[in-house]
Design a protein around this motif. Structure first.
Motif, short mmCIF file in Angstrom:
data_model
loop_
_atom_site.label_atom_id
_atom_site.label_comp_id
_atom_site.label_asym_id
_atom_site.label_seq_id
_atom_site.Cartn_x
_atom_site.Cartn_y
_atom_site.Cartn_z
N SER A 134 47.36 34.47 36.73
CA SER A 134 46.13 35.08 36.21
C SER A 134 45.93 34.74 34.74
O SER A 134 44.80 34.54 34.29
CB SER A 134 46.18 36.60 36.40
OG SER A 134 46.17 36.95 37.76
N ASN A 173 52.56 46.23 37.72
CA ASN A 173 51.28 46.34 38.43
C ASN A 173 50.15 46.66 37.45
O ASN A 173 49.04 46.12 37.58
CB ASN A 173 51.36 47.44 39.49
CG ASN A 173 52.17 47.01 40.71
OD1 ASN A 173 52.37 45.82 40.95
ND2 ASN A 173 52.64 47.98 41.48
N ASP A 180 43.94 40.56 35.71
CA ASP A 180 42.87 40.34 36.68
C ASP A 180 41.50 40.66 36.10
O ASP A 180 40.48 40.13 36.56
CB ASP A 180 43.11 41.19 37.93
CG ASP A 180 44.27 40.69 38.77
OD1 ASP A 180 44.65 39.52 38.59
OD2 ASP A 180 44.80 41.46 39.59
N ASP A 188 52.17 36.48 39.95
CA ASP A 188 50.73 36.67 39.98
C ASP A 188 50.15 36.80 38.58
O ASP A 188 49.07 36.28 38.29
CB ASP A 188 50.35 37.88 40.84
CG ASP A 188 51.04 39.17 40.39
OD1 ASP A 188 52.04 39.10 39.65
OD2 ASP A 188 50.57 40.26 40.79
N SER A 189 50.88 37.48 37.68
CA SER A 189 50.38 37.62 36.31
C SER A 189 50.41 36.30 35.56
O SER A 189 49.52 36.02 34.74
CB SER A 189 51.22 38.67 35.56
OG SER A 189 51.00 39.96 36.10
N ALA A 194 49.30 43.58 35.59
CA ALA A 194 48.57 42.65 36.46
C ALA A 194 47.10 43.04 36.56
O ALA A 194 46.22 42.17 36.63
CB ALA A 194 49.20 42.63 37.85
N GLU A 195 46.81 44.34 36.53
CA GLU A 195 45.42 44.79 36.57
C GLU A 195 44.65 44.29 35.34
O GLU A 195 43.47 43.93 35.44
CB GLU A 195 45.36 46.32 36.64
CG GLU A 195 45.83 46.90 37.97
CD GLU A 195 45.86 48.42 37.94
OE1 GLU A 195 45.48 49.01 36.90
OE2 GLU A 195 46.27 49.02 38.95
N ASN A 216 36.67 45.97 32.59
CA ASN A 216 37.00 47.17 33.35
C ASN A 216 36.40 48.39 32.67
O ASN A 216 35.75 48.28 31.62
CB ASN A 216 38.52 47.32 33.54
CG ASN A 216 39.29 47.51 32.24
OD1 ASN A 216 38.71 47.81 31.18
ND2 ASN A 216 40.60 47.35 32.30
#
Length: 537
Positions: free
Chosen positions: A483, A311, A318, A479-480, A314-315, A366
């Motif tokens: 992305s 997770n 993103d 998902d990664s 993945a952040e 970020n």
């Protein structure tokens, strides 16, 4: 300036003694680990290069370390008739050659007959075409299927094949009932290992994920990236999160920039046909280099639980701002000190515009990394082989030294060396001896070999072992994957339809001059690749 420590004095138990002490003829397991559960490993592409060079050496090393259960079986599937004994002999010959050439990645630098026999007794070859439904019916019988359940016991299906076979193999495994497992994971497991490439752009990656996930769930898919199997890559998290010295400054307030390099001295060799369709960007950036970037940039996870770590990665994916053609430089090696031009390699078009070098400026949007550029580069036929991460800290104010004979202060740089040498180094400033305040740059480093007993490692051992255990921490998630491709899709498919220009560089050089210009626009420069030259920015 270097940090030294004597090697550990403990001597590993001889392999022959470990084999003799095991009730099933397998060695005792490595300290702190237990053997993986019994399973059948089905290898599609049993006679391919990947199986011979990587999978079998890794399996052999796992046997030596006592991390495979005596109930292990290995079924190899490939087109072309071949007796199991002949397949065994092919693998044995390849392992012997590999052991002689790669002593540092093999126990004792040679093949041990007892360990090899343990593997050979568990090998079985099955001839068949990957898109032939009959192959999967015969495989189900080999796995103990009874007509209602496609297999008995735990099974790992390893797709050591070309990407064009990923979808048809998974589809046929699913239709044959070979991927069925209990919803609560209480029964035998069924797992599928897929090698990169996971698509060739965003659209193909989405299509591949959608197709595969229509036959298995995400918990059954192990998308493997061998970079993550390297101890030095996994150590990045240990350096960051196990040391109070580093984590407080691991942010935009203290870090100026990060450089991630994966350079090679070899060319495309015999892979011209593959490389013509792939190129350096697709081959290295959305997978290997982005994985290293994630290890550097991810937020601290609450634990090393697989989904928690994934997770956090993945952040990062993103938060990567999509790259534009202005953020990249492509190059292709021409004739130079290191050899012939790329266009003169076998199976390469004489007018090829495929890039063998790619450099990119990546921004992470970020709170932690806003304003900190990550510079990535990879290339073939360069002046040296290096895989490393260099974290440059911001310069201190010069005002204190303005009235002293100090023209400039060398930036502090922490370098994590991944290949071919393994270790960490740090560049910083001290006062030189004498009555005048003169600043001198020094270099402190440590090498893994100075502190730890050398351990045989191909890079696949940990990944295979974790797959059998069901630990997905080091494997990529759907998902990664998407992305990562989304971040580079604007370079692969520019909106104006134009192709990114490919610049020539001499084989054996540090790459195209335009790559230096990419950083010069930001007032920075690449660290030198050439051994013996200054590695300072």
């Amino acid at each position: 300036m270097s940090t030294k420590h004597p090697p550990r004095s403990s001597t590993p138990t001889p392999l022959s003694a470990r084999l003799a002490s095991h009730p099933h003829g397998a060695p005792a397991s490595a300290a702190g680990k237990h053997p993986a559960p019994p399973c059948t490993l089905v290898i599609f592409g049993a006679r391919g290069d990947l199986t011979q060079r990587l999978l079998m050496p890794a399996l052999y090393n796992l046997v030596v370390d006592g991390l495979l259960d005596s109930g292990m079986k290995i079924i190899g599937i490939n087109h072309g008739e071949r007796e199991t004994q002949a397949w065994c002999e092919d693998l044995h010959d390849a392992l012997q050659k590999f052991a002689a050439d790669k002593a540092s990645t093999f126990h004792a630098g040679k093949l041990d007959d007892n360990a090899w026999n343990w593997v050979a007794q568990r090998l079985q070859y099955m001839a068949g075409e990957f898109e032939d439904d009959d192959v999967y019916q015969r495989l189900a019988q080999q796995l103990g299927g009874n007509g209602r359940d496609g297999a008995q016991g735990n099974v790992v299906f390893y797709l050591a094949v070309g990407a064009r076979f990923f979808k048809p193999i998974v589809e046929r495994l699913g239709k044959a009932g070979l991927l069925q497992q209990s919803a609560d994971d209480s029964g035998p497991f069924r797992r599928v290992v897929i090698e990169k490439p996971f698509g060739s752009d965003l659209a193909s990656a989405r299509d591949l994920n959608q197709h595969v996930l229509s036959f298995v769930n995400e918990s059954q898919i192990y998308r493997i990236d061998h970079f993550l199997g390297k101890d030095t890559v996994q150590s990045i998290l240990a350096v960051r999160f196990a040391n109070a010295l580093f984590e407080p400054v691991w942010r935009r307030e203290y870090i100026d920039s990060v450089q991630i390099t994966a350079s090679e001295v070899i060319g495309v060799e015999s892979r011209g046909r593959f490389y013509e369709q792939t190129g350096a960007l697709r081959d290295m950036v959305p997978n290997h280099l982005f994985q290293l970037l994630c290890m550097v940039a991810m937020e601290p996870p609450n634990s090393f639980d697989a989904e928690t770590v994934r997770n956090k990665k993945a952040e990062v994916f993103d938060a990567i701002k999509p790259l534009t053609p202005d953020d990249v430089v492509f190059g292709q090696y021409g004739k130079g000190p290191a050899g012939a031009a790329y266009r003169d390699e076998p199976d390469v078009a004489k007018d090829s515009r495929t890039e063998t070098y790619a450099a990119a400026r990546v921004r992470i949007d970020n709170w932690r990394w806003a304003g900190v550029p990550f510079y990535l580069r990879t290339g073939k036929r360069l002046t040296a082989r290096h895989t490393e991460i260099s974290v440059q800290l911001r310069s201190v104010p010069f005002r204190l030294f303005r009235d002293t004979p100090v023209d400039a202060l060398t930036p502090n740089v922490l370098t994590l060396r991944i290949d071919p040498t393994h270790g960490t180094s740090f560049d910083f400033n001290v006062k030189t001896p004498g009555p005048v305040m003169q600043i001198g740059a020094v270099h402190s480093s440590f090498d893994y070999d100075d502190f730890f007993t050398e351990h045989a490692n191909i890079g696949y051992e940990t990944l295979l072992y974790d797959c059998m255990l069901g630990d997905q921490t080091l494997f990529q998630r759907a998902d990664s994957i998407e992305s990562a491709w989304a971040a580079v899709d604007g370079v692969l498919h520019p909106k104006d339809g134009s192709a990114v220009r490919v610049h020539e560089y001499a084989a054996g050089s540090e790459g195209p001059a335009e790559a230096q210009a990419l950083l010069a626009r930001d007032g920075r420069a690449w660290r030198a690749l050439t051994p013996g030259e200054s590695r300072k920015s």
